[in-house]
Design a protein around this motif. Structure first.
Motif, PDB file in Angstrom:
ATOM      1  N   ASP A  30      50.133  39.002  15.060  1.00 46.76           N
ATOM      2  CA  ASP A  30      49.415  39.173  13.799  1.00 46.76           C
ATOM      3  C   ASP A  30      47.921  38.901  13.906  1.00 46.76           C
ATOM      4  OD1 ASP A  30      51.969  39.681  12.956  1.00 46.76           O
ATOM      5  OD2 ASP A  30      52.167  37.875  11.742  1.00 46.76           O
ATOM      6  N   LEU A  31      47.507  37.968  14.755  1.00 46.00           N
ATOM      7  CA  LEU A  31      46.083  37.660  14.888  1.00 46.00           C
ATOM      8  C   LEU A  31      45.432  38.432  16.032  1.00 46.00           C
ATOM      9  CD1 LEU A  31      43.717  35.995  13.801  1.00 46.00           C
ATOM     10  CD2 LEU A  31      44.404  34.158  15.345  1.00 46.00           C
ATOM     11  N   LEU A  32      46.090  38.438  17.211  1.00 48.07           N
ATOM     12  CA  LEU A  32      45.485  39.083  18.381  1.00 48.07           C
ATOM     13  C   LEU A  32      45.849  40.556  18.530  1.00 48.07           C
ATOM     14  CD1 LEU A  32      45.793  36.310  21.115  1.00 48.07           C
ATOM     15  CD2 LEU A  32      43.959  36.703  19.449  1.00 48.07           C
ATOM     16  N   GLY A  33      46.889  41.012  17.854  1.00 50.27           N
ATOM     17  CA  GLY A  33      47.243  42.433  17.914  1.00 50.27           C
ATOM     18  C   GLY A  33      48.246  42.814  18.983  1.00 50.27           C
ATOM     19  N   TYR A  90      47.868  28.416  37.377  1.00 52.56           N
ATOM     20  CA  TYR A  90      47.495  29.123  36.150  1.00 52.56           C
ATOM     21  C   TYR A  90      46.770  28.172  35.191  1.00 52.56           C
ATOM     22  CZ  TYR A  90      48.124  31.005  31.465  1.00 52.56           C
ATOM     23  OH  TYR A  90      47.911  31.427  30.184  1.00 52.56           O
ATOM     24  N   THR A  91      45.622  28.579  34.693  1.00 52.56           N
ATOM     25  CA  THR A  91      44.901  27.747  33.724  1.00 52.56           C
ATOM     26  C   THR A  91      44.767  28.411  32.365  1.00 52.56           C
ATOM     27  OG1 THR A  91      42.734  28.562  34.458  1.00 52.56           O
ATOM     28  CG2 THR A  91      43.576  26.551  35.509  1.00 52.56           C
ATOM     29  N   ASN A  92      44.604  29.721  32.314  1.00 51.51           N
ATOM     30  CA  ASN A  92      44.472  30.407  31.034  1.00 51.51           C
ATOM     31  C   ASN A  92      44.551  31.915  31.229  1.00 51.51           C
ATOM     32  OD1 ASN A  92      41.440  29.909  32.032  1.00 51.51           O
ATOM     33  ND2 ASN A  92      41.430  31.716  30.755  1.00 51.51           N
ATOM     34  N   ILE A  93      44.729  32.631  30.120  1.00 51.98           N
ATOM     35  CA  ILE A  93      44.530  34.071  30.152  1.00 51.98           C
ATOM     36  C   ILE A  93      43.175  34.331  29.518  1.00 51.98           C
ATOM     37  CG2 ILE A  93      46.967  34.671  30.157  1.00 51.98           C
ATOM     38  CD1 ILE A  93      46.728  35.426  27.230  1.00 51.98           C
ATOM     39  N   SER A  94      42.550  35.407  29.908  1.00 46.58           N
ATOM     40  CA  SER A  94      41.223  35.738  29.420  1.00 46.58           C
ATOM     41  C   SER A  94      41.259  37.140  28.821  1.00 46.58           C
ATOM     42  CB  SER A  94      40.217  35.677  30.567  1.00 46.58           C
ATOM     43  OG  SER A  94      38.922  35.969  30.106  1.00 46.58           O
ATOM     44  N   LEU A  95      40.772  37.259  27.601  1.00 42.15           N
ATOM     45  CA  LEU A  95      40.773  38.538  26.894  1.00 42.15           C
ATOM     46  C   LEU A  95      39.339  38.954  26.589  1.00 42.15           C
ATOM     47  CD1 LEU A  95      43.651  37.682  24.394  1.00 42.15           C
ATOM     48  CD2 LEU A  95      43.822  39.022  26.493  1.00 42.15           C
ATOM     49  N   SER A  96      39.002  40.194  26.897  1.00 44.10           N
ATOM     50  CA  SER A  96      37.662  40.721  26.629  1.00 44.10           C
ATOM     51  C   SER A  96      37.558  41.159  25.177  1.00 44.10           C
ATOM     52  CB  SER A  96      37.373  41.948  27.497  1.00 44.10           C
ATOM     53  OG  SER A  96      37.316  41.612  28.839  1.00 44.10           O
ATOM     54  N   VAL A  97      36.413  40.850  24.581  1.00 45.06           N
ATOM     55  CA  VAL A  97      36.111  41.310  23.226  1.00 45.06           C
ATOM     56  C   VAL A  97      34.703  41.886  23.221  1.00 45.06           C
ATOM     57  CG1 VAL A  97      37.671  39.660  22.112  1.00 45.06           C
ATOM     58  CG2 VAL A  97      35.283  39.025  22.494  1.00 45.06           C
ATOM     59  N   SER A  98      34.443  42.793  22.288  1.00 44.57           N
ATOM     60  CA  SER A  98      33.109  43.395  22.243  1.00 44.57           C
ATOM     61  C   SER A  98      32.118  42.525  21.480  1.00 44.57           C
ATOM     62  CB  SER A  98      33.163  44.793  21.628  1.00 44.57           C
ATOM     63  OG  SER A  98      33.688  44.719  20.324  1.00 44.57           O
ATOM     64  N   ASP A  99      32.588  41.720  20.531  1.00 45.47           N
ATOM     65  CA  ASP A  99      31.698  40.891  19.716  1.00 45.47           C
ATOM     66  C   ASP A  99      32.240  39.468  19.670  1.00 45.47           C
ATOM     67  OD1 ASP A  99      30.267  39.581  17.678  1.00 45.47           O
ATOM     68  OD2 ASP A  99      30.060  41.418  16.504  1.00 45.47           O
ATOM     69  N   ILE A 100      31.679  38.605  20.483  1.00 47.05           N
ATOM     70  CA  ILE A 100      32.170  37.233  20.600  1.00 47.05           C
ATOM     71  C   ILE A 100      31.997  36.465  19.297  1.00 47.05           C
ATOM     72  CG2 ILE A 100      30.134  36.003  21.492  1.00 47.05           C
ATOM     73  CD1 ILE A 100      33.414  35.769  23.277  1.00 47.05           C
ATOM     74  N   ASP A 101      30.882  36.692  18.586  1.00 47.24           N
ATOM     75  CA  ASP A 101      30.635  35.961  17.338  1.00 47.24           C
ATOM     76  C   ASP A 101      31.614  36.376  16.246  1.00 47.24           C
ATOM     77  OD1 ASP A 101      28.404  34.418  18.334  1.00 47.24           O
ATOM     78  OD2 ASP A 101      27.258  36.291  18.284  1.00 47.24           O
ATOM     79  N   ALA A 102      31.925  37.668  16.164  1.00 46.63           N
ATOM     80  CA  ALA A 102      32.906  38.138  15.195  1.00 46.63           C
ATOM     81  C   ALA A 102      34.295  37.588  15.525  1.00 46.63           C
ATOM     82  CB  ALA A 102      32.940  39.663  15.157  1.00 46.63           C
ATOM     83  N   THR A 103      34.596  37.429  16.810  1.00 43.99           N
ATOM     84  CA  THR A 103      35.889  36.883  17.232  1.00 43.99           C
ATOM     85  C   THR A 103      36.001  35.424  16.827  1.00 43.99           C
ATOM     86  OG1 THR A 103      35.919  38.456  19.066  1.00 43.99           O
ATOM     87  CG2 THR A 103      37.446  36.594  19.190  1.00 43.99           C
ATOM     88  N   VAL A 104      34.940  34.649  17.039  1.00 42.23           N
ATOM     89  CA  VAL A 104      34.935  33.243  16.602  1.00 42.23           C
ATOM     90  C   VAL A 104      35.157  33.180  15.095  1.00 42.23           C
ATOM     91  CG1 VAL A 104      33.476  31.202  16.288  1.00 42.23           C
ATOM     92  CG2 VAL A 104      33.529  32.358  18.490  1.00 42.23           C
ATOM     93  N   ALA A 105      34.444  34.027  14.353  1.00 42.86           N
ATOM     94  CA  ALA A 105      34.561  34.038  12.893  1.00 42.86           C
ATOM     95  C   ALA A 105      35.985  34.376  12.453  1.00 42.86           C
ATOM     96  CB  ALA A 105      33.559  35.021  12.295  1.00 42.86           C
ATOM     97  N   GLU A 108      38.132  31.282  12.944  1.00 44.35           N
ATOM     98  CA  GLU A 108      37.813  30.281  11.932  1.00 44.35           C
ATOM     99  C   GLU A 108      38.383  30.691  10.572  1.00 44.35           C
ATOM    100  OE1 GLU A 108      33.579  30.061  12.565  1.00 44.35           O
ATOM    101  OE2 GLU A 108      33.801  28.391  13.983  1.00 44.35           O
ATOM    102  N   ALA A 109      38.326  31.978  10.245  1.00 39.35           N
ATOM    103  CA  ALA A 109      38.897  32.471   8.985  1.00 39.35           C
ATOM    104  C   ALA A 109      40.405  32.272   8.949  1.00 39.35           C
ATOM    105  CB  ALA A 109      38.539  33.946   8.786  1.00 39.35           C
ATOM    106  N   ALA A 110      41.043  32.303  10.127  1.00 36.98           N
ATOM    107  CA  ALA A 110      42.490  32.093  10.223  1.00 36.98           C
ATOM    108  C   ALA A 110      42.848  30.608  10.300  1.00 36.98           C
ATOM    109  CB  ALA A 110      43.038  32.827  11.441  1.00 36.98           C
TER     110      ALA A 110
END
Length: 157
Positions: A30-33, A90-105, A108-110
């Motif tokens: 629901d959040l990450l798609g 294994y330490t983490n998975i890493s996902l690419s996003v086009s807008d890091i600030d929008a992703t943080v927002a 936070e909204a969730a």
């Protein structure tokens, strides 16, 4: 390229152990798609062989996330302990996003607080969040709209 004795033809999937599949679906789907394409109950001899435990049973949910298959595995026959902060492997998975600030927002909204504000290292901006079980997930934005670290470093060009 060098010759190797084992021919790897592709990356298959990432499997993440979760304590509650339904709660994890709220995060990953629901959040990450996560685009779920299978959801199965597991039990019996094959599950016992894989885990090495008699009576092993669970639920596995798989889907596509950012072009990679992610599987969520809930063990129903026992509880799992969370991993410690200091571990090898294994330490983490890493996902690419086009807008890091929008992703943080969006996090936070969730109601999900990132581990830190985005930081920049060598032109790459990143931050981390934890899934419902505390598994660390990195979100990264590469310069020049690259999608992977291989692209950023010119690998395969």
């Amino acid at each position: 390229m060098t010759q190797h004795s084992i021919e790897i033809i592709g990356f298959s999937h990432v499997c993440i152990a979760v304590s509650d599949a339904e709660v994890s679906l709220l995060f990953y789907r629901d959040l990450l798609g996560l685009d779920v394409f299978f959801d199965v109950e597991l039990e019996g001899p094959p599950m016992e062989v894989v885990t090495g435990e008699a009576g092993a049973r669970g639920r596995m949910i798989g889907g596509m996330l950012g072009g990679t298959v992610v599987e969520l595995l809930e063990f129903k026959h026992r509880r799992l302990a969370q991993q410690s902060e200091n571990m090898l492997g294994y330490t983490n998975i890493s996902l690419s996003v086009s807008d890091i600030d929008a992703t943080v927002a969006a996090f936070e909204a969730a109601g999900i607080v990132p581990e830190q504000r985005p930081v920049e290292i060598g032109g790459v901006r990143m931050f981390f969040v934890r899934d419902p079980d505390g598994t660390l997930i990195e979100f990264v934005s590469y310069p020049n709209r690259e999608r992977t670290s291989a692209q950023m470093w010119g690998y395969g060009n």
